[in-house]
Every structure is written in structure tokens, then in C-alpha cells.
Design a protein around this motif. Structure first.
Motif, PDB file in Angstrom:
ATOM      1  N   HIS A  16       0.845  -1.179   0.000  1.00  0.00           N
ATOM      2  CA  HIS A  16       0.000   0.000   0.000  1.00  0.00           C
ATOM      3  C   HIS A  16       0.884   1.235   0.000  1.00  0.00           C
ATOM      4  N   ARG A 251      -8.117   0.591  -6.474  1.00  0.00           N
ATOM      5  CA  ARG A 251      -7.816  -0.182  -5.264  1.00  0.00           C
ATOM      6  C   ARG A 251      -7.034   0.658  -4.270  1.00  0.00           C
ATOM      7  N   GLN A 252      -6.058   1.403  -4.749  1.00  0.00           N
ATOM      8  CA  GLN A 252      -5.289   2.264  -3.857  1.00  0.00           C
ATOM      9  C   GLN A 252      -6.174   3.365  -3.269  1.00  0.00           C
ATOM     10  N   TRP A 253      -7.067   3.900  -4.077  1.00  0.00           N
ATOM     11  CA  TRP A 253      -7.963   4.958  -3.612  1.00  0.00           C
ATOM     12  C   TRP A 253      -8.862   4.442  -2.490  1.00  0.00           C
ATOM     13  N   ARG A 254      -9.397   3.243  -2.662  1.00  0.00           N
ATOM     14  CA  ARG A 254     -10.320   2.697  -1.668  1.00  0.00           C
ATOM     15  C   ARG A 254      -9.616   2.307  -0.382  1.00  0.00           C
ATOM     16  N   GLU A 255      -8.291   2.093  -0.427  1.00  0.00           N
ATOM     17  CA  GLU A 255      -7.552   1.853   0.803  1.00  0.00           C
ATOM     18  C   GLU A 255      -7.577   3.094   1.701  1.00  0.00           C
ATOM     19  N   VAL A 256      -7.638   4.256   1.080  1.00  0.00           N
ATOM     20  CA  VAL A 256      -7.641   5.526   1.817  1.00  0.00           C
ATOM     21  C   VAL A 256      -9.055   6.066   1.976  1.00  0.00           C
ATOM     22  N   HIS A 257      -9.894   5.852   0.953  1.00  0.00           N
ATOM     23  CA  HIS A 257     -11.263   6.372   0.943  1.00  0.00           C
ATOM     24  C   HIS A 257     -12.239   5.198   0.757  1.00  0.00           C
ATOM     25  N   PRO A 258     -12.511   4.439   1.811  1.00  0.00           N
ATOM     26  CA  PRO A 258     -13.390   3.267   1.684  1.00  0.00           C
ATOM     27  C   PRO A 258     -14.761   3.647   1.115  1.00  0.00           C
ATOM     28  N   GLY A 259     -15.261   2.805   0.226  1.00  0.00           N
ATOM     29  CA  GLY A 259     -16.581   3.029  -0.334  1.00  0.00           C
ATOM     30  C   GLY A 259     -16.624   3.951  -1.524  1.00  0.00           C
ATOM     31  N   ALA A 260     -15.504   4.538  -1.898  1.00  0.00           N
ATOM     32  CA  ALA A 260     -15.480   5.446  -3.038  1.00  0.00           C
ATOM     33  C   ALA A 260     -15.706   4.673  -4.332  1.00  0.00           C
TER      34      ALA A 260
END
Length: 346
Positions: A16, A251-260
Motif C-alpha cells: 500500500h 484499489r489504492q484509492w479505496r484503501e484511503v477512501h473506503p466506499g469510493a
């Protein structure tokens, strides 16, 4: 000739972007990254200054010792030490590496970090100090082959606001070595003025107006009878297909912003492969490139037509992304001119 550099993760790495959970750190890991950069065909690496990371000078020295071809840029503040000390340390590193050391001066500094380092110099005074630092470092270095002896009265002399040198210069085994290529950064008027007079390469972030800033720098350098090469620092996510690249970013975005959703990610897409959301998933810079290998190669070639010759790339996890760049991306670029080959258009 275009150069490709890679930023080394001095505070660790992982699957990550945020390395707090799955860390890979220590010198064994850094050695693997450095060797991956050389094996992947990168022209050089940059060892950044990071208050939470390993000491850049130590990492750079280790990298120079274990490699044969890549250039190694060490990033440091002018407050690191006197310019004479930095020059002498660098002369030794040039001797053991056949002249592959570069300097990256980080003139801009976070106020809290400066206070923690005991550095009281602020605002535009930082640039005046940096100008003196580079003047003195080049002075003691360039005088080293003509000095008859210590305290002979014919060495390098300098008196300034921050440094004073009397009968300076290197002799003996420290003479006859190439001065490190000086990389500078920033887009403020002070940063561009410093680079025009003292820089060899200037790295910009890809921001609105960057073409104008680069043109201003080139014109200012020409006014001093100098040429400064310009480049861009770019995070990169490149895959076999565009969809695969965007899936990785999501995938990287959802690690920081869940549900996006994917629409949140795509909303930050610009022209071509440009994407301005990297800072929202843990990277230091906002704008970078996302797309297929050919799309990213085309974007790099387009930057080249705007006069940018040096590209500092980065990606997480580093070893995997380095190998992807070497195996799938860089071969799309002509090694001589760094433009797309005719085969890539087939």
C-alpha cells in the motif's frame, strides 16, 4: 538526451502507499530497490531527504558502492553542513563511484522540520544561503588543481553573509574529479533565480503553468550564459491495458477512501494519461500518469516536446513498479532520443 530517475523509499515500502501496516524497510530492502533500478535500465536514482526516513547521505553512499552504472542523487538541506565539508564528502564519493554522484538541494523546508534541525534561516534568506553554499562548494572544488599548497595564499577566497573561506581548495587525491550535477526544485521566483545561476537540472511538479515556469527559467539561465535542463517529478501507474491501470488506482484509492466509486477517481483525470489524485492516496505529489504502457510512453514523449528532459518516476510497491517500468515501459521509448519507436505505433 532524456533521463529517467527513480525516487528511493527511504522510510520503507509496502503493498500500500501508506506503509504503516505492511512495511518493508531496512538497508537490505533499500539495496534491492537500488539494484532493481539499475537492472531495469533507469539512468539514476534519487535518495530523498525525509525526516522520518533513513539518512540520505548514508543511503546514497551505499547505493554508489553497490552499483556500476546508475547515477545517484543525494537530497539534503544546505544546513546539512558547511559547503566545504559537503564538497569534500562528495569528492570521496566521486572517487569510489567514477563520478556518479548528483546533488539535490532542498531549499524549501517545513518550519517544524527546520526547527527540529536547529536551522534558523527562513524565507528568502534560504535562497541567499543556498547560492552562497553552491558558490563556495564549486569554488573550493574548481580551485583544487591549481593550488600550490596549504596556506600558500593563492587558494579559494570567499567572504559572504553565511560562509567565509580563506585559502580553500582540495589537493592530492581529491583533485581532478567531476563536480556533482546540481539538481534544484521549486517554482517560486527565488527558486527559478537560484537555478538559473547555479543549477544544472531543475525538477518541477506537473502543475498548471509549469511550461511557462520552465520557459522563464531557460530564459533566465541563458541571460547568465548558462543552460539548465528541466524535468518533471511524476508518480506513475502503468499496466498492460488502460482498464488494468485504473483498476489499480481504484484499489489504492479505496484503501484511503473506503466506499469510493470509480467516478470519484476518474473525476481527477486530465488530458491523456494525466491524473491529479496521487496526493490523495499517499504520494508526495498530486499529478502523475495513469494508463497503458503505450499511453504513459506517449505522455512522456509529449512532455519531451515541451522541453522536459529529465523524469523522476515513483510508484508503490517500488521493486514491482521498477521492474514493470524496465520491462514494459522504457523499451517503448527510443534510447537515443527518448521518443516513441516506430514499432510502438504498429
Amino acid at each position: 538526451m532524456t533521463e529517467f530517475l527513480w525516487e528511493v523509499p527511504v522510510r520503507g515500502d509496502g503493498r500500500h502507499v501508506d506503509t504503516a501496516s505492511t512495511r518493508r524497510d531496512g538497508f537490505d530492502f533499500l539495496d534491492q530497490v537500488v539494484l532493481a533500478a539499475e537492472l531495469s535500465g533507469l539512468d539514476g536514482i534519487v535518495v530523498p531527504y525525509d525526516p522520518a526516513g533513513e539518512e540520505s547521505w548514508v543511503v546514497a553512499a551505499s547505493a554508489l558502492r553497490q552499483t556500476r552504472h546508475v547515477r545517484v542523487g543525494v537530497e539534503f538541506h544546505p544546513a546539512f553542513g558547511t559547503p566545504v565539508y559537503a564538497a569534500k564528502l562528495s569528492a570521496t564519493l566521486q572517487r569510489l563511484s567514477s563520478g556518479r554522484l548528483d546533488w539535490r538541494l532542498q531549499v524549501e523546508t517545513d518550519a517544524a522540520d527546520a526547527a527540529a534541525r536547529g536551522d534558523r534561516v527562513t524565507d528568502s534568506d534560504r535562497y541567499r544561503r543556498a547560492a552562497e553554499f553552491l558558490t563556495v562548494a564549486r569554488g573550493v572544488w574548481n580551485e583544487q588543481q591549481v593550488l600550490p599548497g596549504r596556506f600558500g595564499g593563492t587558494g579559494f577566497e570567499f567572504g559572504g553573509d553565511y560562509y567565509d573561506v580563506t585559502d580553500g581548495g582540495f589537493r592530492g587525491i581529491l583533485s581532478g574529479l567531476p563536480f556533482p550535477t546540481v539538481h534544484l526544485t521549486g517554482d517560486s521566483p527565488e527558486a527559478l533565480a537560484l537555478s538559473a545561476q547555479h543549477g544544472d537540472v531543475h525538477l518541477f511538479d506537473d502543475r498548471p503553468g509549469v511550461d511557462d515556469a520552465a520557459a522563464t527559467l531557460r530564459a533566465a539561465a541563458s541571460g547568465h550564459g548558462r543552460t539548465v535542463r528541466t524535468g518533471l517529478a511524476l508518480p506513475v501507474v502503468a499496466r498492460e491495458t488502460e482498464d488494468e491501470a485504473w483498476a489499480r488506482v481504484l484499489r489504492q484509492w479505496r484503501e484511503v477512501h473506503p466506499g469510493a466509486g470509480e467516478s470519484d477517481v476518474r473525476a481527477l483525470a486530465g488530458d491523456g494519461a494525466r491524473w491529479t489524485g496521487f496526493d490523495r492516496i499517499g504520494y508526495r505529489r498530486s499529478a502523475g500518469l495513469v494508463g497503458s504502457y503505450e499511453q504513459v510512453a506517449q505522455a512522456l514523449s509529449q512532455y519531451r516536446t515541451h522541453g522536459f528532459e529529465v523524469f523522476e518516476l515513483t510508484g508503490h510497491p517500488h521493486i514491482e513498479e521498477l521492474h514493470r517500468a524496465g520491462e514494459h515501459l522504457l523499451h517503448l521509448v527510443d534510447p537515443a532520443g527518448r521518443t516513441l519507436t516506430t514499432e510502438s505505433h504498429a
